[in-house]
Scaffold this motif. Sequence first.
Motif, short mmCIF file in Angstrom:
data_model
loop_
_atom_site.label_atom_id
_atom_site.label_comp_id
_atom_site.label_asym_id
_atom_site.label_seq_id
_atom_site.Cartn_x
_atom_site.Cartn_y
_atom_site.Cartn_z
N ALA A 37 49.18 22.56 33.50
CA ALA A 37 48.44 22.35 32.13
C ALA A 37 48.80 23.39 31.13
O ALA A 37 48.60 24.45 31.41
CB ALA A 37 47.00 22.10 32.32
N ILE A 38 49.53 22.78 30.14
CA ILE A 38 49.84 23.81 29.06
C ILE A 38 48.76 23.38 27.78
O ILE A 38 48.64 22.45 27.24
CB ILE A 38 51.14 23.54 28.35
N ASN A 39 47.99 24.21 27.39
CA ASN A 39 47.05 24.07 26.36
C ASN A 39 47.72 24.76 25.14
O ASN A 39 47.55 26.12 24.78
CB ASN A 39 45.70 24.70 26.49
N THR A 40 47.83 24.07 24.04
CA THR A 40 48.50 24.56 23.05
C THR A 40 47.64 25.22 21.95
O THR A 40 47.95 25.99 21.14
CB THR A 40 49.48 23.60 22.25
N LEU A 43 46.80 28.53 23.83
CA LEU A 43 48.31 29.26 24.27
C LEU A 43 48.08 29.78 25.52
O LEU A 43 48.30 30.87 26.10
CB LEU A 43 48.59 30.35 23.38
N THR A 44 47.42 28.98 26.65
CA THR A 44 47.21 29.33 27.77
C THR A 44 47.88 28.26 28.68
O THR A 44 48.27 26.96 28.33
CB THR A 44 45.88 29.17 28.22
N ILE A 45 48.39 28.55 29.72
CA ILE A 45 48.78 27.66 30.77
C ILE A 45 48.29 27.73 32.22
O ILE A 45 47.80 28.99 32.58
CB ILE A 45 50.50 28.00 31.34
N GLU A 46 48.04 26.66 33.06
CA GLU A 46 47.25 26.83 34.15
C GLU A 46 48.25 26.06 35.24
O GLU A 46 48.29 24.90 35.04
CB GLU A 46 45.82 26.18 34.38
N ASN A 47 48.67 27.01 36.29
CA ASN A 47 49.58 26.24 37.51
C ASN A 47 48.51 26.14 38.38
O ASN A 47 47.82 27.13 38.90
CB ASN A 47 50.88 26.96 37.72
N SER A 57 40.30 19.93 51.96
CA SER A 57 41.37 20.17 50.98
C SER A 57 41.11 21.45 50.30
O SER A 57 39.98 21.65 50.07
CB SER A 57 41.92 19.20 49.76
N PHE A 58 42.03 22.24 49.80
CA PHE A 58 41.63 23.39 48.99
C PHE A 58 42.96 23.45 47.93
O PHE A 58 43.94 23.10 48.02
CB PHE A 58 41.73 24.82 50.07
N SER A 59 42.11 24.20 46.87
CA SER A 59 43.16 24.39 45.49
C SER A 59 43.24 25.82 45.33
O SER A 59 42.39 26.71 45.24
CB SER A 59 42.50 23.63 44.33
N PHE A 60 44.24 26.27 44.59
CA PHE A 60 44.58 27.64 43.98
C PHE A 60 45.21 27.47 42.96
O PHE A 60 45.91 26.41 42.56
CB PHE A 60 45.26 28.54 45.22
N SER A 61 45.07 28.39 41.89
CA SER A 61 45.82 28.27 40.56
C SER A 61 46.03 29.81 40.03
O SER A 61 45.49 30.66 40.57
CB SER A 61 44.98 27.58 39.55
N ALA A 62 46.91 29.60 39.15
CA ALA A 62 47.21 31.02 38.31
C ALA A 62 47.16 30.68 36.92
O ALA A 62 47.68 29.57 36.45
CB ALA A 62 48.82 31.49 38.92
N SER A 63 46.29 31.48 36.06
CA SER A 63 46.21 31.40 34.73
C SER A 63 47.15 32.14 34.06
O SER A 63 47.34 33.35 34.48
CB SER A 63 44.93 31.31 34.13
N ALA A 64 47.72 31.92 32.75
CA ALA A 64 48.58 32.66 31.96
C ALA A 64 48.29 32.46 30.78
O ALA A 64 47.89 31.52 30.16
CB ALA A 64 50.06 32.38 32.40
N GLY A 81 44.90 34.69 39.27
CA GLY A 81 44.69 33.81 40.18
C GLY A 81 43.22 33.21 40.61
O GLY A 81 42.36 34.05 40.44
N THR A 82 43.03 32.06 40.97
CA THR A 82 41.80 31.36 41.33
C THR A 82 41.57 30.67 42.76
O THR A 82 42.88 29.73 42.64
CB THR A 82 41.31 30.55 40.02
N LEU A 83 41.02 30.99 43.77
CA LEU A 83 41.00 30.19 44.70
C LEU A 83 39.56 29.23 44.56
O LEU A 83 38.63 30.03 44.80
CB LEU A 83 40.82 31.06 46.05
N GLN A 84 39.75 28.11 44.86
CA GLN A 84 38.57 27.03 44.81
C GLN A 84 38.16 27.23 46.04
O GLN A 84 38.79 27.10 47.04
CB GLN A 84 38.97 25.76 44.27
N PRO A 85 36.69 27.05 46.33
CA PRO A 85 36.05 26.60 47.54
C PRO A 85 36.71 25.52 48.08
O PRO A 85 36.73 24.55 47.49
CB PRO A 85 34.61 26.66 47.15
N PRO A 86 37.01 25.47 49.31
CA PRO A 86 37.52 24.25 49.89
C PRO A 86 36.60 23.24 49.76
O PRO A 86 35.30 23.31 50.00
CB PRO A 86 37.77 24.63 51.32
N GLU A 87 37.13 22.06 49.71
CA GLU A 87 36.31 20.70 49.78
C GLU A 87 36.74 20.10 51.17
O GLU A 87 37.36 19.85 51.73
CB GLU A 87 37.18 19.56 48.68
N ILE A 88 35.23 20.38 52.14
CA ILE A 88 35.40 19.85 53.44
C ILE A 88 34.94 18.78 53.69
O ILE A 88 34.21 17.95 52.90
CB ILE A 88 34.50 20.91 54.09
N LYS A 89 35.91 17.85 54.26
CA LYS A 89 35.58 16.42 54.62
C LYS A 89 34.26 16.34 55.38
O LYS A 89 33.94 17.23 56.34
CB LYS A 89 36.70 15.79 55.08
#
Length: 178
Positions: A37-40, A43-47, A57-64, A81-89
């Motif tokens: 996600a590019i926010n113009t 001026l940030t990006i999140e991968n 499932s679990f998610s992680f991201s890096a912001s720039a 970097g951000t580690l989201q808490p896992p979403e446990i089924k």
Amino acid sequence: MLDATEHIAMYTAFSELLPLLAAGTTPLLKVKQICQAINTSSLTIENSTTLSGPFGSFSFSASAAFEVRTPTRIQVEFKEGTLQPPEIKSSIDLPENVDIFGLKISLSPMQQFLNPLQEAVASLARAISGQPPIKLPIPGGRTKSWLLITYLDKDFRISRGDGGLFVLAKEGSPLLDM
């Protein structure tokens, strides 16, 4: 991110993602989505990446932050970097069969052994629910990068960076249905 344009990765030759993509080819772990996600406005990006398996499932991201250098090139500096808490089924989600080296193996017998874990999984899901994400600094000399947009239209973006090639489709694009 209100002004962000989110793109879903369709292909990458980024060497640091290859182990992750290889893990996603295992029978019980799948790469659900890789996004950028590019926010113009800010001026940030999140991968971000989401992985899924039988338990959740679990998610992680890096912001720039980024700086526009030319109409097609940006300088990127990763911040955290951000580690989201896992979403446990609420239940264990095993496929009926898995294909290992061309051999189809039934997982039905395993299901009876996993049934006692159902309540433990549900209890864990309740305990984790609502926990804040974990923020981590990006270590070392890999914080700075660049991105060159080589093609862009309303649905499709091809970018090159110092880490490789990225082919992305805008979220909601009919290209993702192919």
